[in-house]
Design a protein around this motif. Structure first.
Motif, PDB file in Angstrom:
ATOM      1  N   ARG A 290       0.858  -1.187   0.000  1.00 51.40           N
ATOM      2  CA  ARG A 290       0.000   0.000   0.000  1.00 51.40           C
ATOM      3  C   ARG A 290       0.890   1.231   0.000  1.00 51.40           C
ATOM      4  O   ARG A 290       1.781   1.356   0.850  1.00 51.40           O
ATOM      5  N   PRO A 291       0.670   2.172  -0.925  1.00 52.24           N
ATOM      6  CA  PRO A 291       1.467   3.405  -0.874  1.00 52.24           C
ATOM      7  C   PRO A 291       0.983   4.310   0.263  1.00 52.24           C
ATOM      8  O   PRO A 291      -0.162   4.738   0.270  1.00 52.24           O
ATOM      9  N   SER A 292       1.822   4.544   1.251  1.00 50.98           N
ATOM     10  CA  SER A 292       1.473   5.436   2.359  1.00 50.98           C
ATOM     11  C   SER A 292       2.281   6.727   2.314  1.00 50.98           C
ATOM     12  O   SER A 292       1.824   7.755   2.773  1.00 50.98           O
ATOM     13  N   GLN A 293       3.497   6.629   1.839  1.00 50.29           N
ATOM     14  CA  GLN A 293       4.363   7.800   1.757  1.00 50.29           C
ATOM     15  C   GLN A 293       4.943   7.879   0.367  1.00 50.29           C
ATOM     16  O   GLN A 293       5.596   6.931  -0.053  1.00 50.29           O
ATOM     17  N   PRO A 294       4.750   8.919  -0.402  1.00 47.43           N
ATOM     18  CA  PRO A 294       3.879  10.049  -0.060  1.00 47.43           C
ATOM     19  C   PRO A 294       2.420   9.607  -0.059  1.00 47.43           C
ATOM     20  O   PRO A 294       2.082   8.565  -0.616  1.00 47.43           O
ATOM     21  N   GLU A 295       1.590  10.421   0.563  1.00 44.01           N
ATOM     22  CA  GLU A 295       0.175  10.080   0.661  1.00 44.01           C
ATOM     23  C   GLU A 295      -0.419   9.925  -0.732  1.00 44.01           C
ATOM     24  O   GLU A 295      -0.162  10.718  -1.624  1.00 44.01           O
ATOM     25  N   ALA A 296      -1.204   8.849  -0.894  1.00 45.36           N
ATOM     26  CA  ALA A 296      -1.821   8.537  -2.180  1.00 45.36           C
ATOM     27  C   ALA A 296      -3.328   8.727  -2.089  1.00 45.36           C
ATOM     28  O   ALA A 296      -3.888   8.814  -0.999  1.00 45.36           O
ATOM     29  N   CYS A 297      -3.987   8.783  -3.233  1.00 42.78           N
ATOM     30  CA  CYS A 297      -5.454   8.868  -3.242  1.00 42.78           C
ATOM     31  C   CYS A 297      -6.040   7.632  -2.583  1.00 42.78           C
ATOM     32  O   CYS A 297      -5.447   6.564  -2.600  1.00 42.78           O
ATOM     33  N   GLY A 298      -7.187   7.788  -2.018  1.00 46.52           N
ATOM     34  CA  GLY A 298      -7.850   6.681  -1.352  1.00 46.52           C
ATOM     35  C   GLY A 298      -7.846   6.893   0.145  1.00 46.52           C
ATOM     36  O   GLY A 298      -7.693   8.015   0.634  1.00 46.52           O
ATOM     37  N   LEU A 299      -7.984   5.811   0.875  1.00 42.35           N
ATOM     38  CA  LEU A 299      -8.026   5.893   2.336  1.00 42.35           C
ATOM     39  C   LEU A 299      -6.753   6.543   2.856  1.00 42.35           C
ATOM     40  O   LEU A 299      -5.654   6.083   2.574  1.00 42.35           O
ATOM     41  N   ARG A 300      -6.894   7.618   3.607  1.00 46.14           N
ATOM     42  CA  ARG A 300      -5.730   8.309   4.162  1.00 46.14           C
ATOM     43  C   ARG A 300      -5.298   7.671   5.464  1.00 46.14           C
ATOM     44  O   ARG A 300      -4.128   7.394   5.671  1.00 46.14           O
ATOM     45  N   HIS A 301      -6.230   7.482   6.379  1.00 45.09           N
ATOM     46  CA  HIS A 301      -5.944   6.826   7.649  1.00 45.09           C
ATOM     47  C   HIS A 301      -7.249   6.383   8.292  1.00 45.09           C
ATOM     48  O   HIS A 301      -8.324   6.758   7.855  1.00 45.09           O
ATOM     49  N   LEU A 302      -7.103   5.595   9.331  1.00 45.05           N
ATOM     50  CA  LEU A 302      -8.234   5.115  10.115  1.00 45.05           C
ATOM     51  C   LEU A 302      -8.064   5.712  11.503  1.00 45.05           C
ATOM     52  O   LEU A 302      -6.991   5.607  12.092  1.00 45.05           O
ATOM     53  N   ALA A 303      -9.096   6.370  12.027  1.00 49.20           N
ATOM     54  CA  ALA A 303      -9.005   7.045  13.322  1.00 49.20           C
ATOM     55  C   ALA A 303      -9.861   6.338  14.362  1.00 49.20           C
ATOM     56  O   ALA A 303     -11.010   5.982  14.094  1.00 49.20           O
ATOM     57  N   PHE A 304      -9.284   6.145  15.549  1.00 46.82           N
ATOM     58  CA  PHE A 304      -9.975   5.525  16.675  1.00 46.82           C
ATOM     59  C   PHE A 304     -10.155   6.548  17.788  1.00 46.82           C
ATOM     60  O   PHE A 304      -9.236   7.311  18.089  1.00 46.82           O
ATOM     61  N   VAL A 305     -11.315   6.547  18.422  1.00 50.49           N
ATOM     62  CA  VAL A 305     -11.563   7.387  19.591  1.00 50.49           C
ATOM     63  C   VAL A 305     -10.936   6.716  20.804  1.00 50.49           C
ATOM     64  O   VAL A 305     -11.072   5.499  20.991  1.00 50.49           O
ATOM     65  N   VAL A 306     -10.236   7.501  21.622  1.00 47.06           N
ATOM     66  CA  VAL A 306      -9.730   7.017  22.910  1.00 47.06           C
ATOM     67  C   VAL A 306     -10.140   8.015  23.986  1.00 47.06           C
ATOM     68  O   VAL A 306     -10.356   9.191  23.714  1.00 47.06           O
ATOM     69  N   ARG A 307     -10.270   7.530  25.197  1.00 40.96           N
ATOM     70  CA  ARG A 307     -10.649   8.397  26.316  1.00 40.96           C
ATOM     71  C   ARG A 307      -9.428   9.009  26.987  1.00 40.96           C
ATOM     72  O   ARG A 307      -9.494  10.120  27.495  1.00 40.96           O
ATOM     73  N   ASP A 308      -8.308   8.276  27.029  1.00 40.01           N
ATOM     74  CA  ASP A 308      -7.085   8.736  27.700  1.00 40.01           C
ATOM     75  C   ASP A 308      -5.919   8.532  26.747  1.00 40.01           C
ATOM     76  O   ASP A 308      -5.364   7.442  26.654  1.00 40.01           O
ATOM     77  N   LEU A 309      -5.560   9.583  26.019  1.00 45.60           N
ATOM     78  CA  LEU A 309      -4.525   9.492  24.997  1.00 45.60           C
ATOM     79  C   LEU A 309      -3.169   9.152  25.596  1.00 45.60           C
ATOM     80  O   LEU A 309      -2.435   8.319  25.050  1.00 45.60           O
ATOM     81  N   ASP A 310      -2.823   9.755  26.727  1.00 47.00           N
ATOM     82  CA  ASP A 310      -1.513   9.496  27.333  1.00 47.00           C
ATOM     83  C   ASP A 310      -1.365   8.019  27.715  1.00 47.00           C
ATOM     84  O   ASP A 310      -0.323   7.409  27.456  1.00 47.00           O
ATOM     85  N   ARG A 311      -2.391   7.467  28.318  1.00 47.29           N
ATOM     86  CA  ARG A 311      -2.345   6.057  28.726  1.00 47.29           C
ATOM     87  C   ARG A 311      -2.266   5.136  27.509  1.00 47.29           C
ATOM     88  O   ARG A 311      -1.539   4.144  27.507  1.00 47.29           O
ATOM     89  N   THR A 312      -3.004   5.464  26.452  1.00 44.39           N
ATOM     90  CA  THR A 312      -2.997   4.648  25.241  1.00 44.39           C
ATOM     91  C   THR A 312      -1.634   4.705  24.566  1.00 44.39           C
ATOM     92  O   THR A 312      -1.102   3.670  24.142  1.00 44.39           O
ATOM     93  N   VAL A 313      -1.052   5.879  24.477  1.00 42.72           N
ATOM     94  CA  VAL A 313       0.285   6.016  23.885  1.00 42.72           C
ATOM     95  C   VAL A 313       1.310   5.232  24.700  1.00 42.72           C
ATOM     96  O   VAL A 313       2.147   4.514  24.145  1.00 42.72           O
ATOM     97  N   ALA A 314       1.234   5.326  26.016  1.00 44.39           N
ATOM     98  CA  ALA A 314       2.166   4.588  26.874  1.00 44.39           C
ATOM     99  C   ALA A 314       2.045   3.085  26.639  1.00 44.39           C
ATOM    100  O   ALA A 314       3.055   2.368  26.590  1.00 44.39           O
ATOM    101  N   TRP A 315       0.814   2.577  26.491  1.00 41.88           N
ATOM    102  CA  TRP A 315       0.592   1.152  26.228  1.00 41.88           C
ATOM    103  C   TRP A 315       1.229   0.742  24.896  1.00 41.88           C
ATOM    104  O   TRP A 315       1.920  -0.262  24.809  1.00 41.88           O
ATOM    105  N   LEU A 316       0.978   1.545  23.859  1.00 42.82           N
ATOM    106  CA  LEU A 316       1.549   1.223  22.547  1.00 42.82           C
ATOM    107  C   LEU A 316       3.076   1.220  22.610  1.00 42.82           C
ATOM    108  O   LEU A 316       3.727   0.289  22.127  1.00 42.82           O
ATOM    109  N   GLU A 317       3.644   2.252  23.211  1.00 42.00           N
ATOM    110  CA  GLU A 317       5.105   2.339  23.293  1.00 42.00           C
ATOM    111  C   GLU A 317       5.686   1.204  24.131  1.00 42.00           C
ATOM    112  O   GLU A 317       6.770   0.706  23.823  1.00 42.00           O
TER     113      GLU A 317
END
Length: 135
Positions: free
Chosen positions: A71-98
């Motif tokens: 899938r071409p992601s860089q540079p951005e191509a036509c079509g789906l740009r990204h998928l966004a998820f709602v989170v309640r606590d961004l800091d906690r979610t980022v810490a979990w991912l990292e």
């Protein structure tokens, strides 16, 4: 009669094709915590189909196919740009991912809504956004 746009109620599902089924299944189920609805191997297509649910009922369909093109992601191509998820606590979610060795971009502020958000990628480089909407 209603116009066509007023008939749409919600997003039912988003379908993703992955290059490594087990790696992507681990990412979406174990790391992101999506619930497995159903999993099927489709022998005629040498393909797995995994149905996943978010808490609001939206679903992700994860497909595997032999040798899908990148899938071409860089540079951005036509079509789906990204998928966004709602989170309640961004800091906690980022810490979990990292803590699971997933790189996350610095947190930014949406200039129009003043909400906090950030991006990371799935195992195939699909851009995923976390958008904070505290309760």
């Amino acid at each position: 009669m209603k116009n066509a746009l007023s008939m749409l109620q919600a997003v039912h599902h988003v379908a993703l094709i992955c290059s490594d089924y087990e790696k992507s299944k681990h990412f979406y189920v174990t790391i992101l915590g999506l619930q497995v609805i159903a999993e099927h191997y489709r022998a005629a297509r040498s393909s797995w189909k995994l149905d996943l649910a978010l808490p609001d009922g939206t679903q992700l369909e994860l497909f595997s196919f032999p040798n899908p093109p990148a899938r071409p992601s860089q540079p951005e191509a036509c079509g789906l740009r990204h998928l966004a998820f709602v989170v309640r606590d961004l800091d906690r979610t980022v810490a979990w991912l990292e803590s699971n060795n997933i790189s996350v971009e610095p947190i930014r502020i949406d200039e129009y809504t003043l909400k906090r958000f950030t991006f990371f990628q799935d195992p195939d480089g699909l851009p995923l956004e976390l958008y904070e909407l505290p309760e």
